[in-house]
Design an enzyme around this catalytic site. Structure first.
Site, PDB file in Angstrom:
ATOM      1  N   SER A   1     -16.381   6.689  13.617  1.00 30.65           N
ATOM      2  CA  SER A   1     -15.301   6.046  14.356  1.00 30.65           C
ATOM      3  C   SER A   1     -13.968   6.505  13.750  1.00 30.65           C
ATOM      4  CB  SER A   1     -15.516   4.534  14.290  1.00 30.65           C
ATOM      5  OG  SER A   1     -14.610   3.863  15.105  1.00 30.65           O
TER       6      SER A   1
ATOM      7  N   HIS B   1     -16.480   6.928  18.630  1.00 28.98           N
ATOM      8  CA  HIS B   1     -15.748   5.899  19.370  1.00 28.98           C
ATOM      9  C   HIS B   1     -14.385   6.468  19.717  1.00 28.98           C
ATOM     10  CE1 HIS B   1     -18.078   2.637  16.923  1.00 28.98           C
ATOM     11  NE2 HIS B   1     -18.821   3.193  17.843  1.00 28.98           N
TER      12      HIS B   1
ATOM     13  N   ASP C   1     -20.835  -0.568  13.275  1.00 28.14           N
ATOM     14  CA  ASP C   1     -21.733   0.083  14.224  1.00 28.14           C
ATOM     15  C   ASP C   1     -22.456   1.210  13.467  1.00 28.14           C
ATOM     16  OD1 ASP C   1     -22.943   0.631  16.646  1.00 28.14           O
ATOM     17  OD2 ASP C   1     -21.288   1.841  17.424  1.00 28.14           O
TER      18      ASP C   1
END
Lengths: 188, 275
Positions: free
Chosen positions: A14, A41, A134
């Site tokens: 991310s 992301h 995540d």
């Protein structure tokens, strides 16, 4: 146990992951011996830019993953923005537009778990820099299925939280700098 | 998440066969990865001790089966999803629709209907709503109930308003609903132009001829064979020179109907049927 042949390599992250990824790609000697799939992301609007950027920085052919496409060794695929990326029993990509997981779509947990179920020991997943957790649960599943699980060393990560979570929760042994990750891919 | 929910394909296969026999819903052409994930989610939410228990319970309680259908078919949708897609419709398809005495649009697999309201709003702004009918279908009756109520949580409306502007909306999004207690209720004027009905793309046939069919993020859940069948159904349900619009990652490739269409916007996934 380390002798597994890697049939699929997932690299995910991310915030701060793009820099790490570009470093990793810049140090690859040859086309990788397995398909590489990137799960980042990112805002949907930036997707075309991301593909252009990766294409410009590496000799590896880059494209967005299409549903029902079977990933090929030596190619780089990017998970499309706003979809979860899953894997079918024949190894092909599958897309899912259902609700976000960990506030994210694509979610790294979803892709790692799905790939683990299909590729088992043939899977390697790498978790890079990022600001949320995540990835950890998906990696737990991948680890249980015998996949190789690697985290970027927090010291080299722009935002260490994401890899730190996985290292702590899963007692990961393979904690690598971007240069070591390149080496790992070069040796596949 | 850590519970073992990686059911074997054979187990899932048996469950799907049971469901066809018992309820007539055929999910066997759905892509396995996504279906498995939804079934695992249902399994966890309902706290079943085993897959066999889930299978038994599903076959013996209609109400549970309804919940099952909702859980495995409801997929996130939003208003003006992919705003540039809507902009392309307004700029490139609306001028042609304007020439028709009457406009019929089919939203196939519309779920809770956010995209149907989006379309109604844009038609209204183009002055076309009063001569349009929007057929909204889904196999999930629960989702259609939401659409018919026209009431949605306000949480996402800031994003929707942004999407609306990007899509080319220019009358002020907030003019189309009244907000109260955290919910927005859409103007009934929009709903008056909607025809709402259950329709299963797997088993039901064509029911009208349309100038525009919109089916976004539905085909990704189908295997190649079912995709082909559904695309043939759409082809047969379009008037000559009608338009077909799919989701951002969907296409006509490998479908057998590719030659019946010419691309209008490759980027926004809009095709025109050849006469």
């Amino acid at each position: 146990m380390e002798e597994n042949r890697v049939n699929l390599l997932l690299i995910a992250g991310s915030a701060g992951a793009l820099d790490a990824l570009l470093k990793i790609l810049s140090q690859l000697h040859a086309l990788p011996a397995a398909p590489i799939v990137i799960i980042l992301h990112r805002k949907a609007e930036n997707q075309a830019l991301l593909i252009d950027l990766l294409g410009a920085r590496s000799p590896i052919p880059v494209k967005e993953a299409d549903e029902k496409e079977i990933p090929l060794a030596g190619h780089l695929y990017v998970a499309p923005a706003d979809y979860h990326l899953l894997f079918e029993a024949d190894g092909s990509f599958s897309l899912d537009a259902s609700e976000k997981v960990n506030y994210s779509r694509p979610s790294i947990d979803v892709s790692f778990s799905s790939a683990a179920d299909v590729y088992c020991q043939g899977l390697a997943c790498i978790l890079l820099s990022g600001a949320n957790n995540d990835g950890t649960e998906g990696m737990r599943r991948a680890k249980a299925k015998g996949a190789i699980c690697i985290a970027q060393s927090p010291a080299t990560a722009e935002v260490p939280f994401m890899p730190e979570q996985a290292i702590k929760e899963l007692s990961l042994q393979q904690v690598y700098s971007p240069a070591q990750i390149s080496q790992f891919i070069n040796q596949l | 998440m850590t519970m073992e929910t990686n059911f074997a394909d054979e187990e899932i296969g048996l469950l799907l066969t049971d469901i066809v026999d018992r309820y007539g819903y055929d999910f066997t052409g759905y892509t396995m990865a996504s279906l498995k994930r939804r079934i695992a989610r249902f399994f966890i939410i309902k706290k079943f001790p085993s897959f066999a228990e889930l299978r038994y319970a599903l076959l013996n309680a209609d109400s549970l089966f309804n919940e099952f259908v909702e859980e495995i078919t409801v997929n996130a949708t939003e208003m003006f999803r992919d705003p540039l897609f809507y902009k392309a419709l307004v700029n490139e398809v609306f001028p042609v629709l304007r020439t028709k005495p009457f406009i019929r649009i089919w939203h196939a697999g519309c779920s809770t209907g956010e995209e149907v309201y989006s379309m109604a709003i844009l038609l209204d702004e183009a002055g076309l709503l009063s001569k349009s009918l929007l057929y909204a279908t889904d196999l999930n009756p629960g989702a259609l109930e939401t659409l018919q109520k026209g009431i949605y949580p306000l949480d996402h409306f800031r994003q929707y308003a942004e999407n609306y502007s990007q899509a080319g909306g220019n009358q002020g999004f907030s003019n189309y609903y009244t907000a109260r207690y955290g919910f927005a209720k859409f103007d009934e004027r929009l709903q008056q132009r909607m025809v709402v009905s259950t329709h299963n793309l797997v088993s039901d046939s064509s029911f009208n001829a349309f100038q525009l069919i919109i089916c976004r993020n539905v085909l990704i859940y189908f295997d190649k064979e079912l995709q082909s069948r559904v695309l043939s159904l759409f082809t047969d349900s379009l008037e000559p020179l009608g338009y077909l619009a799919l989701g951002a990652k969907e296409s006509l490739r490998f479908s057998g109907v590719e030659n019946s269409f010419t691309p209008l916007s490759i980027r926004e996934k809009i095709w025109k049927k050849i006469a």
